[in-house]
Every structure is written in C-alpha cells, then in structure tokens.
Design an enzyme around this catalytic site. Structure first.
Site, PDB file in Angstrom:
ATOM      1  N   HIS A  85       0.849  -1.187   0.000  1.00  0.00           N
ATOM      2  CA  HIS A  85       0.000   0.000   0.000  1.00  0.00           C
ATOM      3  C   HIS A  85       0.885   1.238   0.000  1.00  0.00           C
ATOM      4  CE1 HIS A  85      -4.227  -1.496   1.027  1.00  0.00           C
ATOM      5  NE2 HIS A  85      -3.505  -2.561   0.703  1.00  0.00           N
ATOM      6  N   GLU A  97       0.948   4.184   1.457  1.00  0.00           N
ATOM      7  CA  GLU A  97       1.400   4.789   2.708  1.00  0.00           C
ATOM      8  C   GLU A  97       2.511   3.981   3.355  1.00  0.00           C
ATOM      9  OE1 GLU A  97      -1.582   3.887   1.716  1.00  0.00           O
ATOM     10  OE2 GLU A  97      -3.190   4.982   2.745  1.00  0.00           O
ATOM     11  N   CYS A 104      -6.736   3.238   4.150  1.00  0.00           N
ATOM     12  CA  CYS A 104      -7.690   2.145   4.291  1.00  0.00           C
ATOM     13  C   CYS A 104      -7.880   1.808   5.768  1.00  0.00           C
ATOM     14  CB  CYS A 104      -7.224   0.921   3.508  1.00  0.00           C
ATOM     15  SG  CYS A 104      -5.739   0.125   4.163  1.00  0.00           S
ATOM     16  N   CYS A 138      -3.874   0.374   6.988  1.00  0.00           N
ATOM     17  CA  CYS A 138      -3.002   1.554   6.969  1.00  0.00           C
ATOM     18  C   CYS A 138      -3.382   2.540   8.067  1.00  0.00           C
ATOM     19  CB  CYS A 138      -3.085   2.240   5.603  1.00  0.00           C
ATOM     20  SG  CYS A 138      -2.386   1.271   4.245  1.00  0.00           S
TER      21      CYS A 138
END
Length: 746
Positions: A439, A441, A497, A562
């Site tokens: 992801h 981040e 998320c 995240c």
C-alpha cells in the site's frame, strides 16, 4: 466659274474640317485607351464589375475621370461621374460614326461608372491567430512539449511556453492545437482588452469620437484611454501617486509599447476592524482581496485533463510583487485558492472557513497543505514523464515532504510511492526478501527508512562537509537526533484504508453515541486488509499471531490496515526498531489527505484512540499531527487497481517497480525496501556509530535479535497493543515470527 470654284473651296474647307475633327477624335480615343491600359496594369489586383454584380461591403467606389489623386478626398467625390456629352458625341447627330468604347454602355447611353474592388486575398482577410499575435508581441518564444497522455487513437498533448516569467500550458488533441491554446492563455495574461470598445467602456468612455485617421494630425487624445487626473481625490487612497502624463505622452509619441506601473494603492494597509472575521462572514476570498488590492488580474497558468471529463486548473495572481497560485477543478475554485493564499501571506487574514477554532486547533494551514499536495503530484508527474509512463497508473499516491519550519520555499519531496495491494501468502519469505505490504502509505514509510539510513551514513564519510549535510546531529549522551526545525509531512491522495476511510464521507457528531451510522458498532476498531484484494475487515478472534505452516496451507495472510499502522507511528515513530539503536523517534508533523476524509474522524482514529496508553518513556510521546484536506480533492477513480507498486527516494534517478503480488521487483530481484537490505545497512552502521543503547556489545547475528535489542521501543509497542485491547478495539495481529529469523549479512 467663280461660283463653282467658291462652292468647291467651301466643300474642300468642310472636308478639311471633318478630317481635323476625326483626327482629334482618334487622338482623344488613343489617349483614353492609354489611360485605361495604364490603369489596368497598375491595378492588377482589382477587377471591373457592373453595378448589378457589385458587393457593397467589399467594393471601393473610385472614379477614373480625373488624373489627379487627392489625399483626404471626401467620399462624395468618388461617386459616378458621366463623361461630358461633347466627349462622346459632338453635336449628337452623327449616328453614322461608329466608335469602339472602352467601357460598356448602359443607363440611357451613359457610360457605367468604373468600380474597382480589391480581390479577397487570403493573406489580407484571414485574422491573425494567437500564435501570430503572441509572436509579434513577444518574438523568440520557445514552445516545449510537456507530455502526451491518453490512448493512441485519442492522444492529448500538452505544450508549454514561458512569457513574462510565467509558464502557460495548453492541451489539445494535436500539438498545433495545444500550442495555440498555450498562446491564447499567454495573451490573456497581459492583453487586458481584446478590442477598443471594451477598452473605452472599461476606462469610462462609452462612445469614441469619429476620427479621420488619414489626416496629418499625429495624436488623437480623445480616442485614447482617459488619463488619470492629478489626484485631488486622495481621501480614499492617501498613498496615491499621480501619473506622469508627460512621460506617458512622450512615450506614446515615440511609438513604444509601454509597461508603466500605476502606484494607485501605495502602501495602504487593510482596515482590520473592517475586515474582522465577524464582518467577513462567508465572503469569497477573491472579493476580500479585491477590496484590499483592486484591479488584480488572475492568470490561468495551466489547464490539464487528468482523466476523461476531469480537468484541473492552476490560476495565479501577482500581489505586491509576489505571485500566489491556486489549483482546482474549476477556474473559480483555483482563483479562490490563490486569493486565500495571498490574504493569509500578506495580510494574515483567514476567512471563517480557514480560521482554526478551539475544536480545530490541530488543523494545518490550508495553503500549506495545498502546496505539499502540489509538490508531491508534480514530482510524480515528472518521474512518470508527464503521466505517460505505464507505471503512472495508481489508485493511491503517497509522499513525504521535508521542510524547515512551515516554509514551502525550502520544501523538498524526499519519497514517493503508489500501490493498493498486499502479497499472496504463498510468496511469504523467511529471509526478508519481499515487501509484504505494498500500500502506498506503507511503501512511503519504508522509503523514508531508506532516506534515514542514507542520512546516517553521511556521518561515516571521510569528507568533513558530509556530516554537515545530514539532517542528524550527534547527541552528547549518545546517538543522534534531528536538527532543529526539521519537519516531515505525509501526503496521501485518499484516506488511508481502514477505519479512517470507512467513516470519512460522513459527518461525525460531537456525541459519538448519538450517531446513527450503521457502522457505529465497529467505529474505531482495528481492521485488517484482504489478501490480494482491496478493502478491510474488523479483526477476528483473540488470536494475535499467525502461523507459518497455516499460511502455506492456504490460510489468508493478515495485514493490519493503513489507518492502524499510521496510528502506531504516532506513538512509536517512523524509524522502526532497528534505527532506535542510533536515533531518537521521528514523528510526522502533519498528515494531508487528498480525498474521502473527515478531519474530525481522522483525528479521532489517528490520536484519540490511544488516550489510555499512559505514561511513555523519555523521547517517546503520543504525537498529534496536524491534519488537513486539500482544496483540489482528487476525483474517484473507478476500475481495478494495478498489480504493481512504484517507489522513489530522493537521490534516485528512476522509480523502482515492485510486483504487489510477489513483493519483489518486476525483474525478480529483491527491492531496496525489503528487510534483508535494511538489515545489511544496519549491520554496517552498528559498531561504527554512536548508539543510544548503553552496553550494546557485539553486533547481533540474527535480524530478530537486533529488533529485540531496542528494549525501550519494544516495551512501548507492547504498551500500545494493550491500550487497544483495553479500549475494546481489538487485538493487533502479528506476522509469523519465522519471517524475522534470518541471519544478518554485511
């Protein structure tokens, strides 16, 4: 006989008179023919038309009866002039005389007027386009190709040109149209009135006098703009300076294009009592700025089509010698952002929507958040060659920007990343050769670790100036810390998320128990990502550890969301366990979310969930980063997410591409962000740099031992997990311990 002779002499005299008359007629006809031939050769671009076929809009009524050409002749003198009767029929009673006429007959035997009309030549009638006009005003401009986006059958080109220190970017289906669009935008920036009527209307003159431009008069003051009168009206603008009219008129007579600054506002200061927040109400920032600095012009610097039917505009305004930019989905929004930036920077005025209250004290200034967002997106555009690269596709974009204080002039993008996937359980590695979570981040944080290692390695350099370039300075007690005023800002194009995204589109009331939203049962809960998919689910059961053999047999590989990971960084720091041997915890100063965010809910899930964590050891704290959205929110991007993740670290030339399913580079090798690479870099630093851990001894042989050696970090980590459980938010799920049981390599 005499009579006969007399009659003979009389008849002879008559015949001689007739011969003389005929000679004179022939002579006049030849002269007339010569004149007509000379006219026809001289007026080659003209044509002859009869009155029935003339176009009154295109013709010029000229007469050829006179050889004189007078200047400033009245239009009435150019009408039809019939030839004198004596010239074409002396006596009018000689029908036997046949003559060729150079002109057609008509209207009762009179010659038709000679009508001359200029041929419609393409070069004389076609209006000048923007490219030609801009070239005449600013010759020598260089147009450069910026990007080419879109599919092969429908490309979109972007061309830029720099004029007066500003760069204007135009887009179009062809390079020519994009170039034309850029020229039009550049012209609009400094050509205020496209025609004289608008100019007179704007300057207070509703009608312009009729002026004979063919006369010998040099100046026409009545047709020019009204001059500014020497100010006896300086009550409103005490700092006004009158215009030097002699300078203007002399410059005009010399025929120069003049740029003259009219000091209409002087050093006028805003009336703060009149512009108090209570008096401002919900006023538009453009209106407020116009009251302080009237006559400002907003220039559209670029107009880009990011996606079908989605455009982005960048507007700029120059106030007191400083240029302020704003971006938005429309020119109106972009102008508002530019005006707000100018109000805040020059007058320290925040409109009610931008004034932080007690409940909004943790908000980042909007103009600063927009600047960080633009820096990250522009850098990504640069790395993907104007978004033309195949790796420009993304659902989520993240980046970390480093600043000294809140000065955007010295801001630097240090890491970039994209991605929305996690690896499949079958690709898990016990040697630390894969990146588990791709992801954006999380990849940005791992790229930030790469940056921190590089900064520490500067202290191992033999060059004396290298340690001075590092963001770390040595501490007497041992280890290193950040230099003063170094701040880090995380930008994410969409809400992280997990719980932050789950509730972000909805307004959250102050009383959380009164909320009727359907997900209130799991609000604030820890959530995990779905393997090889998108979205999150709440943690299930009390089990906190996954098993290696269970994952290999088909059990799903669970990864924390995240939102929860970023929340843990606000307590543990971004540096991780290994770097805690050398440096103090490093925290984010702000988090900026591009879309799908609600600031109140974001603050609650990032900070407020850990309020029961208790007292933390020295150098650790419960960080509360400043939060903000962006004015130019990114549009929703429907479709499947790409199966790759891109990352970039300052100092690198290109993006590194990771296959999000396997956790390795597309070529099959290990990423520079994997555990194995970081462990090798840490081992090279250990024993050569001063550490914060007393009696650290020899370098550990295994990766898991090096992590356990950061005792304080591990104790704070356990304290955080217990705080989540105590608040009833779930149990933090950990990866199988076999992942960290590999040998360190130099």
């Amino acid at each position: 006989m005499a009579s006969v002779l007399g009659s003979g002499r009389g008849s002879g005299g008559l015949s001689s008179q007739l011969k003389c008359k005929s000679k004179r007629r022939r002579r006049r006809r030849s002269k007339r023919k010569d004149k007509v031939s000379i006219l026809s050769t001289f007026l080659a671009p003209f044509k002859y038309l009869s009155p029935g076929t003339t176009n009154t809009e295109d013709e010029d009524n000229l007469s050829t009866s006179s050889a004189e050409v007078k200047e400033n002749r009245n239009v009435s003198n150019l009408g039809t002039r019939p030839l004198p009767p004596g010239d074409w029929a002396r006596g009018g009673s000689t029908p036997s005389v046949k003559r060729k006429r150079p002109l057609e007959e008509g209207n009762g035997g009179h010659f038709c007027k000679l009508q001359l009309i200029w041929k419609k030549l393409s070069w004389s009638m076609t209006p000048k386009n923007a490219l030609v006009q801009l070239h005449e005003l600013k010759p020598g401009l260089q147009y450069r190709m910026v990007s080419q986006t879109g599919p092969v059958h429908a490309p979109v080109f972007a061309v830029a040109v720099e004029v007066n220190g500003l760069t204007f970017e135009g887009t179009g289906p062809t390079k020519k149209k994009a170039k034309m669009r850029a020229a039009e935008m550049a012209l609009k920036s400094f050509v205020q009135f496209p025609n004289a009527f608008q100019a007179h209307l704007a300057m207070g003159s509703s009608t312009s006098p009729c002026t004979d431009f063919t006369s010998d008069q040099a100046d026409f003051p009545d047709t020019l703009f009204k001059e500014f009168e020497p100010s006896s009206r300086n009550e409103d603008f005490p700092g006004c300076c009158p215009v030097d009219t002699e300078f203007l008129s002399s410059a005009y007579r010399r025929g120069r294009l003049l740029y003259h600054t009219l000091d209409l506002m002087g050093q006028a200061l805003p009336d703060r009592s009149r512009l108090a927040p209570g008096a401002l109400g919900e006023r538009n920032p453009v209106v407020v700025l116009n009251e302080l600095r009237s006559g400002l012009r907003y220039v559209c610097l670029s107009e880009t089509a990011e996606k079908p039917r989605v455009k982005s505009f960048v507007m700029a305004v120059c106030v007191d010698g400083r240029t302020f930019e704003g971006s938005g989905r429309s020119k109106k929004l972009a102008k508002g952002q530019a005006a707000q930036a100018a109000l805040q920077a020059l007058f320290d005025i925040r409109l009610p929507g931008h004034i932080p209250s007690r409940s909004k004290s943790n908000l980042l200034p909007q103009d600063f958040a927009d600047s960080v967002s633009q820096l990250v997106t522009q850098k990504f555009r640069e790395l993907t060659v104007g978004l033309t690269s195949v790796y420009a596709r993304h659902k989520t974009l993240a980046g970390i920007v480093m600043t000294k204080g809140l000065d955007t002039k010295q801001a630097q993008v240090i890491v970039l990343s994209s991605g929305t996937k996690c690896i499949s359980g079958e690709h898990i590695s016990d040697q630390g050769l894969v990146v588990n979570d791709c992801h954006a981040e999380i990849v940005a944080r791992r790229a930030f670790l790469h940056f921190l290692y590089t900064q520490l390695e500067l202290h191992l350099s033999k060059h004396q100036e290298d340690p001075e370039r590092s963001i770390f300075i040595r501490v007497k007690e041992g280890g290193y810390r950040l230099r003063e005023n170094i701040l880090f800002h995380l930008y994410v194009s969409t809400s992280p998320c997990g719980d932050a995204r789950l509730n972000s589109p909805y307004e959250i009331t102050i009383d959380l128990n009164s909320s009727k939203h359907i997900v209130r049962k799991f609000r604030g809960h820890l959530r995990t990502k779905i393997e090889s998919g998108e979205g999150t689910v709440p943690v299930r059961g009390p089990s906190a550890v996954q098993t290696w053999d269970g994952i290999l047999l088909g059990e799903q590989l669970v990864t924390m969301s995240c939102t929860d990971k970023i929340a843990s960084w606000n307590v543990l720091g971004l540096q991780g366990a290994l770097l805690c041997h050398f440096i103090e915890p490093v925290y984010l100063h702000s988090i900026i979310v591009g879309s799908l965010h609600h600031t109140g809910h974001l603050a609650r899930v990032m900070s407020h969930r850990m309020e029961g964590i208790g007292q933390l050891p020295a150098s650790y704290r419960q960080n509360r980063p400043l939060l903000s959205g962006v004015s130019n929110a990114e549009a929703r991007q429907p479709g499947k997410s790409p199966h790759f993740s891109a990352n970039w670290v300052v100092g690198s030339a290109d993006l590194e591409i990771i296959n999000a399913t396997t956790g390795k580079r597309s070529c099959g090798g290990s990423s520079r962000l994997c555990k194995h690479v970081f462990s090798a870099r840490w081992a090279r630093l250990h024993g050569r740099l001063s550490t914060r851990i007393p009696g650290h001894g020899d370098t550990p042989s295994m990766y898991c031992e090096a992590k356990r050696g950061a005792h304080t970090y591990q104790s704070v980590k356990q304290q955080l997990f217990k705080a989540f459980q105590k608040a009833g938010l779930g149990t933090w799920v950990r990866k199988p311990p076999e992942q960290d049981q590999f040998l360190l390599s130099l």
